[in-house]
Design a protein around this motif. Structure first.
Motif, PDB file in Angstrom:
ATOM      1  N   GLN A  74      -2.133  10.596   3.251  1.00 49.17           N
ATOM      2  CA  GLN A  74      -2.511  10.568   4.559  1.00 49.17           C
ATOM      3  C   GLN A  74      -1.265  10.283   5.568  1.00 49.17           C
ATOM      4  O   GLN A  74      -0.225   9.841   5.299  1.00 49.17           O
ATOM      5  CB  GLN A  74      -3.588   9.704   4.810  1.00 49.17           C
ATOM      6  CG  GLN A  74      -4.825   9.602   3.802  1.00 49.17           C
ATOM      7  CD  GLN A  74      -5.498  10.882   3.842  1.00 49.17           C
ATOM      8  OE1 GLN A  74      -5.529  11.639   4.923  1.00 49.17           O
ATOM      9  NE2 GLN A  74      -6.106  11.300   2.732  1.00 49.17           N
ATOM     10  N   HIS A  87      -6.340   2.181   3.381  1.00 50.64           N
ATOM     11  CA  HIS A  87      -5.604   0.844   3.502  1.00 50.64           C
ATOM     12  C   HIS A  87      -6.847  -0.014   3.370  1.00 50.64           C
ATOM     13  O   HIS A  87      -6.530  -1.136   2.685  1.00 50.64           O
ATOM     14  CB  HIS A  87      -4.761   0.806   4.715  1.00 50.64           C
ATOM     15  CG  HIS A  87      -3.773  -0.269   4.686  1.00 50.64           C
ATOM     16  ND1 HIS A  87      -2.562  -0.002   4.119  1.00 50.64           N
ATOM     17  CD2 HIS A  87      -3.710  -1.657   5.320  1.00 50.64           C
ATOM     18  CE1 HIS A  87      -1.839  -1.305   4.223  1.00 50.64           C
ATOM     19  NE2 HIS A  87      -2.584  -2.173   5.043  1.00 50.64           N
ATOM     20  N   TRP A 121      -5.746   7.144   7.008  1.00 54.66           N
ATOM     21  CA  TRP A 121      -4.877   6.316   6.336  1.00 54.66           C
ATOM     22  C   TRP A 121      -5.353   4.579   6.377  1.00 54.66           C
ATOM     23  O   TRP A 121      -5.187   3.965   5.379  1.00 54.66           O
ATOM     24  CB  TRP A 121      -3.682   6.487   7.143  1.00 54.66           C
ATOM     25  CG  TRP A 121      -2.269   5.458   6.337  1.00 54.66           C
ATOM     26  CD1 TRP A 121      -1.602   5.757   5.813  1.00 54.66           C
ATOM     27  CD2 TRP A 121      -2.163   4.023   6.706  1.00 54.66           C
ATOM     28  NE1 TRP A 121      -0.970   4.766   5.443  1.00 54.66           N
ATOM     29  CE2 TRP A 121      -1.140   3.687   5.933  1.00 54.66           C
ATOM     30  CE3 TRP A 121      -2.724   3.188   7.682  1.00 54.66           C
ATOM     31  CZ2 TRP A 121      -0.489   2.297   6.300  1.00 54.66           C
ATOM     32  CZ3 TRP A 121      -2.430   1.919   7.856  1.00 54.66           C
ATOM     33  CH2 TRP A 121      -1.322   1.610   7.002  1.00 54.66           C
ATOM     34  N   PRO A 148       0.403   8.477   8.380  1.00 51.93           N
ATOM     35  CA  PRO A 148       0.612   7.078   8.510  1.00 51.93           C
ATOM     36  C   PRO A 148      -0.148   6.699  10.001  1.00 51.93           C
ATOM     37  O   PRO A 148       0.329   7.367  11.029  1.00 51.93           O
ATOM     38  CB  PRO A 148       2.077   6.609   8.449  1.00 51.93           C
ATOM     39  CG  PRO A 148       2.795   7.734   7.650  1.00 51.93           C
ATOM     40  CD  PRO A 148       1.699   8.793   7.835  1.00 51.93           C
ATOM     41  N   GLU A 165      -3.617   6.696   0.205  1.00 51.46           N
ATOM     42  CA  GLU A 165      -2.984   6.244   1.292  1.00 51.46           C
ATOM     43  C   GLU A 165      -1.777   7.173   1.521  1.00 51.46           C
ATOM     44  O   GLU A 165      -1.364   7.357   2.863  1.00 51.46           O
ATOM     45  CB  GLU A 165      -2.769   4.802   1.161  1.00 51.46           C
ATOM     46  CG  GLU A 165      -2.125   4.138   2.496  1.00 51.46           C
ATOM     47  CD  GLU A 165      -1.577   2.758   2.123  1.00 51.46           C
ATOM     48  OE1 GLU A 165      -1.947   1.739   3.017  1.00 51.46           O
ATOM     49  OE2 GLU A 165      -0.912   2.568   1.241  1.00 51.46           O
TER      50      GLU A 165
END
Length: 871
Positions: free
Chosen positions: A809, A820, A816, A811, A806
């Protein structure tokens, strides 16, 4: 981005020579030999101290073009002791042989032969400066230059646009004149200072007569290379005339006298004294010369009459008819001159609108050319073909345009590109003004082609656009429109700018709209499809390729492109983690239609057909419910045909390498198709057979199986995984270089995952992660594999690795959000519901759109489960 074009650039053929030159160049030398024989070959004036049998021997060998035999014999004889007379004689014969041989050679070989001929006589001059045969040696030196000049003059006459040959002819003839003048002066002085009689004085007089004749002939040759009414032409003819009149007044039975008379008549013709030339020829023809000289007299008379009566061809026609009645035959030159006579008549008939006569004369011209081509060949055949081309040129362009077009052709072949383009453009404008749009479009298209050949794409764009705009309904106007688009593509290839890309794309789209169903529509479609494929717009490219008609010249290449586009679309869907069902279904409906057109055994598949078969099998095996039997059938045939194609070759060609690569790929896929049919023993046998090859080949196969297994059913993945482990166990890892060890470890890790051995997979993947910490694909596989291990340590590591993924990556990106969501899943699996709710809240707060509709649905499912306390 590459593009192939059906529309071909059109360059000047020299309608005055280019195509005919290429066709006849190897043949004209035989005719040249015949003509030269009448001048020098076999007529050496110097026989003092020369063995007649030796001279005859060499003359006969040269006449039969047995140059190697003559040269070899002379070289061997010269390697032995000889008298000075014998050495000089043999060396001169060898020089003459090299000089004649050069006319049958080309390029470097021709230059070398002339250089060797020249060096032989130069060495004799240095070695025997006072020998009584030194005049003969000096004469041979001059003759070499004269013969070179004659040779290049004939070539220039065949192809006037090749201006370089004119310069070569003038240079060689000038050298010959210089040497002959020196020799004339020296021999004259020798005769004046030596009052003795006998054989040597007779030989010197004979030599002087031949030197003067040869000098006159060379002057006339040089004069013919200059335009009429020029000072250079007149000066050359004046320099020859006084000598030639004396020679023509010699003994009537002497051959040199007759040759001098003929040359004098030709000189008068070139000076424009046509009446005098005609009277001379008519008078001499009544003196009963030999048949050979009567032919030459008739030919010269016809040329005079054609010059004298451009608007009345009857006298020339009568001369040829009388000669034919008298001897019942016409030699090559007279047959060609008869074509010129017919041409004069045809031009008059055309001008006076006598259609029936013009048609009849044209038929006679065509028949005459065919006869010369079939029965004579060589130089005269080339001249006849050029004459017919000039007629067609006149009919095509009209008398007003022909001079401009010929000048443009000459400029192009002189590599004066800008001037040639301007001249063709001038001709185009004149044709347009005189309401000849088809001719104008062709000339403009030629101008554009020349500019394009020079790499001046911006200028070519302007020229082709002008032609397309002015003559949109002409065939060449249509082709110019396509070439305009092509040049825009070449500019885009160089700049890669968005504006140039748009210009190129718009031009192709415009062409497809404006010329739908026309000859060039398919070509524009092909070019646009290639452009879209290069831009990774595979759906658009696929539609364009599929729209091409069955008759398209590159149908097979288009079929291969269709398969390629389907593969790219499938991979694109996988990369985006989107379903591939619709694309695969479309491919499996469309592609069998292509395969049905393939030849049936025993005819073998071509390279393109075999590649399509293998690529289609790969698509079939990647579908949700693969038809393993169909895929296996396509793969088996590709492999078998490939092996037969390889067996036909005797060496490692590019074709062999292609088939080997294709067989290797097909074999990898066939292991999958066999495993899918539960034929695991056969699949294992194939894989074991591959393992007998190099380690690199085995690893390549195993990597290929990894890719195939990743998209297949669970049972197939497991079967392939077991095969991979079985084969990889046999590879000695410690003997491999570092790169191959990493490759093998990744293969085994994937195989452990496929065979539901998560602990072994995790251990190996963690080891690989330590070695390649920045490899996100590897890290993602490790994180996903940890979900199969339910221990607290595995759950903790899973969270750790997904947090890493995460963090690297962007955001808010889909990648992402996927990482997540995995963190939420890991938190729930660890029974840490507060952490899971916190993670869910963060994503909703920061990114309300939740990564798009598909990912948003996954978030909503977690939200409902966490609200209800479900997990």
């Amino acid at each position: 981005m590459r593009s192939h074009m059906v529309a071909v650039m059109r360059f000047p053929s020299g309608e005055q020579g280019q195509r005919t030159w290429r066709h006849f160049a190897p043949l004209i030398f035989v005719a040249l030999l015949v003509c030269f024989q009448n001048v020098v070959i076999g007529r050496n004036p110097l026989r003092e101290g020369v063995s007649g049998s030796t001279a005859t021997y060499f003359e006969q060998l040269r006449k039969r073009q047995l140059f190697g035999v003559a040269e070899g014999y002379a070289i061997r004889r010269l390697a032995h002791p000889l008298s000075d007379d014998q050495r000089i004689q043999l060396t001169l014969e060898l020089s003459r042989t090299f000089s004649l041989h050069a006319r049958y050679a080309e390029g470097d070989e021709q230059i070398d032969l002339w250089d060797r001929s020249q060096k032989l006589v130069e060495d004799l001059i240095q070695r025997y400066p006072n020998h009584h045969q030194k005049w003969m040696v000096a004469y041979q030196k001059a003759v070499i230059s004269a013969e070179k000049g004659e040779y290049f003059r004939w070539l220039f006459e065949l192809a006037p646009h090749r201006r370089r040959t004119r310069g070569q002819a003038l240079n060689a003839l000038s050298h010959a004149i210089h040497d002959l003048l020196d020799l004339e002066k020296n021999v004259t002085g020798k005769l004046q200072n030596n009052r003795s009689s006998g054989a040597r004085r007779l030989a010197l007089n004979t030599l002087l007569a031949n030197v003067r004749y040869r000098l006159c002939q060379t002057y006339v040759e040089r004069a013919s290379l200059y335009p009429r009414s020029t000072t250079e032409r007149l000066d050359s003819l004046i320099d020859a005339e006084s000598r030639l009149r004396k020679l023509a007044g010699g003994h009537e039975d002497a051959e040199l006298t007759w040759r001098s008379k003929l040359l004098l008549a030709e000189l008068n013709r070139l000076r424009g004294r046509l009446e005098e030339a005609k009277n001379q020829l008519l008078q001499w023809s009544r003196q009963n010369p030999s048949h050979r000289f009567q032919e030459q007299l008739a030919a010269t008379l016809v040329r005079v009459q054609l010059d004298e009566q451009e608007a009345d061809w009857s006298d020339a026609n009568t001369t040829i008819a009388d000669h034919h009645r008298k001897f019942n035959q016409l030699n090559a030159e007279l047959q060609f001159l008869r074509m010129r006579v017919l041409l004069s008549g045809w031009l008059i008939a055309e001008q006076e609108k006598q259609a029936a006569l013009a048609t009849d004369l044209m038929r006679q011209l065509e028949r005459s050319q065919q006869k010369i081509d079939q029965t004579i060949g060589g130089y005269w055949s080339a001249r006849a073909a050029l004459l017919m081309e000039s007629i067609h040129e006149t009919r095509k362009y009209g008398a007003d345009l022909v001079p401009i077009v010929r000048r443009a052709n000459a400029l192009f072949h002189e590599k004066k590109t800008e001037e040639a383009v301007r001249t063709f453009a001038e001709a185009m404008q004149q044709a347009g003004k005189s309401n000849r749009p088809a001719v104008a479009a062709e000339l403009g298209y030629t101008a554009g082609s020349i500019t394009l050949q020079s790499g001046e794409f911006e200028q070519a764009v302007k020229v082709f656009a002008q032609v397309a705009r002015q003559f949109p309904h002409e065939e060449n106007g249509q082709a110019a429109h396509l070439m305009w688009a092509y040049c825009l593509g070449q500019i885009f290839n160089r700049t890669k700018s968005t504006a140039d890309l748009q210009s190129y794309s718009n031009a192709l789209t415009e062409h497809r709209s404006q010329y739908y169903g026309q000859n060039t529509w398919s070509e524009a479609t092909w070019m646009l499809a290639q452009l879209q494929e290069a831009r990774r717009q595979w759906a658009d490219s696929l539609q364009l390729y599929r729209s091409l008609p069955e008759s398209f010249s590159r149908r097979s290449a288009a079929d291969l492109a269709i398969v390629r586009c389907y593969e790219s679309l499938i991979q694109q869907q996988r990369d985006r983690q989107l379903p591939t069902v619709a694309v695969v279904r479309s491919a499996t409906r469309t592609l069998p239609e292509i395969l049905q057109r393939f030849p049936t055994p025993p005819r073998l598949l071509s390279e393109t057909e075999a590649e399509i078969s293998v690529r289609f099998a790969r698509i079939v095996l990647a579908s949700a419910k693969p038809n393993f039997a169909d895929a296996d059938r396509y793969l088996s045939r590709a492999i078998n045909d490939g092996r037969q194609q390889i067996a036909r070759e005797e060496s490692e060609t590019d074709e062999v390498r292609f088939w080997k690569d294709l067989i290797r790929s097909a074999t990898q896929l066939r292991i999958v198709s066999l495993a899918g049919q539960d034929q695991f023993d056969e699949a294992a046998r194939l894989l074991e057979a591959i393992s007998a090859a190099s380690v690199a080949d085995v690893l390549s196969v195993l990597v290929g199986l990894n890719r195939m297994a990743s998209g297949g059913e669970t049972s197939v993945q497991r079967s392939l995984g077991l095969l991979q482990l079985k084969i990889s166990d046999r590879i000695r890892r410690d003997t491999l270089p570092a790169e191959q060890r990493l490759q093998l470890d990744r293969i085994r890790a994937n195989a452990f995952v496929a065979t539901d051995q998560p602990l072994q997979a995790i251990a190996l993947l963690e080891q690989l992660h330590r070695q390649q910490p920045k490899d996100t694909v590897l890290l993602q596989l490790l994180a996903k594999t940890l979900s199969k291990c339910q221990t607290a340590v595995c759950i903790q590591k899973r969270q750790l690795y997904w947090r890493k993924l995460e963090s690297i990556q962007k955001p808010g990106s889909q990648e992402w959000h996927r990482a997540h969501l995995e963190l939420i899943d890991a938190a729930v699996e660890a029974n840490d519901l507060p952490q899971a709710r916190k993670l869910l809240g963060i994503s909703k707060l920061l990114y309300p759109d939740l990564g798009g509709s598909e990912l948003k649905q996954q978030y909503l499912r977690w939200e409902r489960q966490l609200q209800n306390g479900q997990h």
